[in-house]
Enzyme design. Sequence first.
Site, PDB file in Angstrom:
ATOM      1  N   ILE A   1      50.316  51.337  66.725  1.00 11.30           N
ATOM      2  CA  ILE A   1      49.731  50.728  65.530  1.00 11.30           C
ATOM      3  C   ILE A   1      48.374  50.128  65.847  1.00 11.30           C
ATOM      4  O   ILE A   1      47.402  50.324  65.109  1.00 11.30           O
ATOM      5  CB  ILE A   1      50.691  49.682  64.926  1.00 11.30           C
TER       6      ILE A   1
ATOM      7  N   SER B   1      45.262  43.865  75.661  1.00  9.40           N
ATOM      8  CA  SER B   1      46.590  44.467  75.735  1.00  9.40           C
ATOM      9  C   SER B   1      47.024  44.497  77.191  1.00  9.40           C
ATOM     10  O   SER B   1      46.184  44.446  78.107  1.00  9.40           O
ATOM     11  CB  SER B   1      46.568  45.894  75.161  1.00  9.40           C
TER      12      SER B   1
ATOM     13  N   GLU C   1      62.051  34.771  57.751  1.00  6.39           N
ATOM     14  CA  GLU C   1      61.931  35.894  56.835  1.00  6.39           C
ATOM     15  C   GLU C   1      61.821  35.382  55.398  1.00  6.39           C
ATOM     16  O   GLU C   1      62.525  34.446  55.021  1.00  6.39           O
ATOM     17  CB  GLU C   1      63.146  36.827  56.966  1.00  6.39           C
TER      18      GLU C   1
ATOM     19  N   HIS D   1      56.368  40.343  54.111  1.00  3.61           N
ATOM     20  CA  HIS D   1      56.818  41.306  55.122  1.00  3.61           C
ATOM     21  C   HIS D   1      56.945  42.714  54.529  1.00  3.61           C
ATOM     22  O   HIS D   1      58.025  43.308  54.503  1.00  3.61           O
ATOM     23  CB  HIS D   1      58.144  40.855  55.741  1.00  3.61           C
TER      24      HIS D   1
END
Length: 317
Positions: A155, A174, A263, A283
């Site tokens: 991604i 990264s 969430e 989300h």
Amino acid sequence: MKIVVLEDLAIPESDIRNIAKSITDQGHELTLYQKTDNIELQKQYVKDADILVIANMPLKGEVIRAAENLKYISIAFTGFDHVDLEACKERNIQVSNAAGYATIAVPELVFGMAISLLRSVVTLDKKIRYGETKSGSRQQEIYGKNFGVIGTGTIGIRVAKIALAFGANVLAYSNRENEELKSLGVKYMPLDELLSISDIVSIHTPLLPETKGLINKDNIGLMKPSSILINTARGPVVDTAAITNALKEGRISGACLDVFDMEPPLSSGYQILTAPNTVLTPHIGFATEEAMVRRTDIIFNVNIANWLKGEHHNKVI
């Protein structure tokens, strides 16, 4: 073998059964359930399962241990921190995820959110409905800005390439550098340096012990007052209290968040809701119609089909 799908996969049951047809035609049984938070019901649903499919619902160790025949879990999601992997290891249960299904969906949301914030789309939508103009709103471009990408997996790589197409200067942090990105002009650097010089920072790391709170009070303080932060990865990678305070105090310019340390639905008193200059979504980064079909195909025709042949694809453990 008995395959149990423990929650809705966001496409019609007929489509799921059609995608899984090559497996069920071999004599394997497929049972579909709707999501429930009732642990005892979950135990009942999984008790005879050989193979279990879930998406992003939490899967506790006590449920895994109640599935006496369970041999394999195929997660219809990229992240896997919601599954008790220690319980899986205890039982020698193999686990795969659906890596790659949201590689198109998430980057598209990143740039939709970025443009929405930089062009004040949400604010101006409200203003135009009340007969107002753009007066007082900021209008900025991605072109020419330093665009920092934290995490260059599949991604993150796509986000970096799209940022390059916009004409941004792309920086990256990264644990593994991507040679193709480097050949395209992406510059890798330490996290603190990236945060200090980026105008836009987009996060694409999994949630692991070492990435929890990766963006915190200390390193947010390195960011430019004009910078914006985008998180479409996992909520706890960012310290929500720290980013809220930074926004309220004007230490960064804005934030686009699709994930939080809980969430959605968010409680009415959830701190980020009162922060200025934010674009918030519940989300949805992974949740395009196309991605839902794509992940179901990965679950059955890549993960399960190959596991039944003795091959472990998209291995988590």
